[in-house]
Design an enzyme around this catalytic site. Structure first.
Site, PDB file in Angstrom:
ATOM      1  CB  CYS A   1      -0.928   0.003   1.208  1.00 19.93           C
ATOM      2  SG  CYS A   1      -2.097  -1.374   1.249  1.00 19.93           S
TER       3      CYS A   1
ATOM      4  NE  ARG B   1      -2.831  -4.717  -2.716  1.00 19.30           N
ATOM      5  CZ  ARG B   1      -2.254  -4.061  -1.717  1.00 19.30           C
ATOM      6  NH1 ARG B   1      -2.485  -2.763  -1.569  1.00 19.30           N
ATOM      7  NH2 ARG B   1      -1.467  -4.685  -0.865  1.00 19.30           N
TER       8      ARG B   1
END
Length: 219
Positions: free
Chosen positions: A44, A127
């Site tokens: 991330c 995601r």
């Protein structure tokens, strides 16, 4: 779970840039709404740094970024400060993340968008990427597993292609890049087929009656 072509679900949320109301605060703009599993995680972090390095580029395309995870705004702020002050990756450093990141502790927004998928996790968002047009219609949905970071250049390419379709009513072929030939919609009647095949136009080439391309004039 919303699908391509659906109205993007509306929401009001606390973010790192204050309270936002979607879609009201984004009228007339394209939006990339994306979720990440958790703050202070390595994949991330690379994604946020890459998005941050491109945020002005997206803004020049009339496109705004909105991030989201099931973390508190205080966790977001601490993580973004760490990225800005401490992390260097692929030559990127001291990046100020100007786009809002949503606090979604109750998963309200994540559940509206199908970002919580139980077989992946019941406590984290996957995601996900939603590309939303200026009329607040969902135009693209992408999902990635936790182990795989997103390709931001591909996300940008999709936005460019969608904007070109909206402006010029053309399609883009496989592996298309801005500046390459685009596809003209196929004719929908026999008369239109005859007209197309019997008429030569500068910058247009037909591989068959249903498959014609033209040069991209806006590079």
């Amino acid at each position: 779970m919303p699908l391509i072509g659906d109205d993007a679900p509306s929401f009001t949320a606390v973010t790192t840039q204050g309270i936002i109301k979607f879609p009201d605060d984004y009228k007339g703009k394209w939006v990339i709404l994306f979720s990440h599993p958790a703050d202070f995680t390595p994949v991330c972090t690379t994604e946020f740094m890459t998005f941050a390095s491109m945020q002005e580029e997206f803004r020049s395309m009339n496109t705004e970024l909105i991030g989201l995870s099931i973390d508190s705004v205080f966790s977001h702020i601490a993580w973004l400060k760490r990225i800005e002050e401490k992390i260097e990756y692929k030559g990127m450093k001291n990046l100020e993340i100007k786009f809002p990141v949503i606090e979604d502790l109750k998963m309200d927004v994540a559940k509206k968008y199908g970002m919580v998928q139980p077989k992946a996790s019941t406590t984290q968002a996957v995601r996900a990427v939603f590309i939303i047009d200026p009329e607040a219609k969902i135009r693209t949905i992408l999902y990635y597993p936790q182990s795989t970071g997103r390709n931001m250049q591909e996300i940008k390419r999709i936005v460019v292609a969608l904007q070109k379709n909206a402006a010029e009513k053309v399609a883009t072929p496989a592996n298309w890049q801005p500046g390459e030939d685009v596809i003209i919609p196929p004719p929908s009647s026999m008369e239109a087929v005859k007209e197309r095949m019997g008429k030569e136009e500068e910058g247009k080439r037909c591989l068959d009656w249903f498959m014609c391309l033209k040069k991209d004039t806006q590079k």
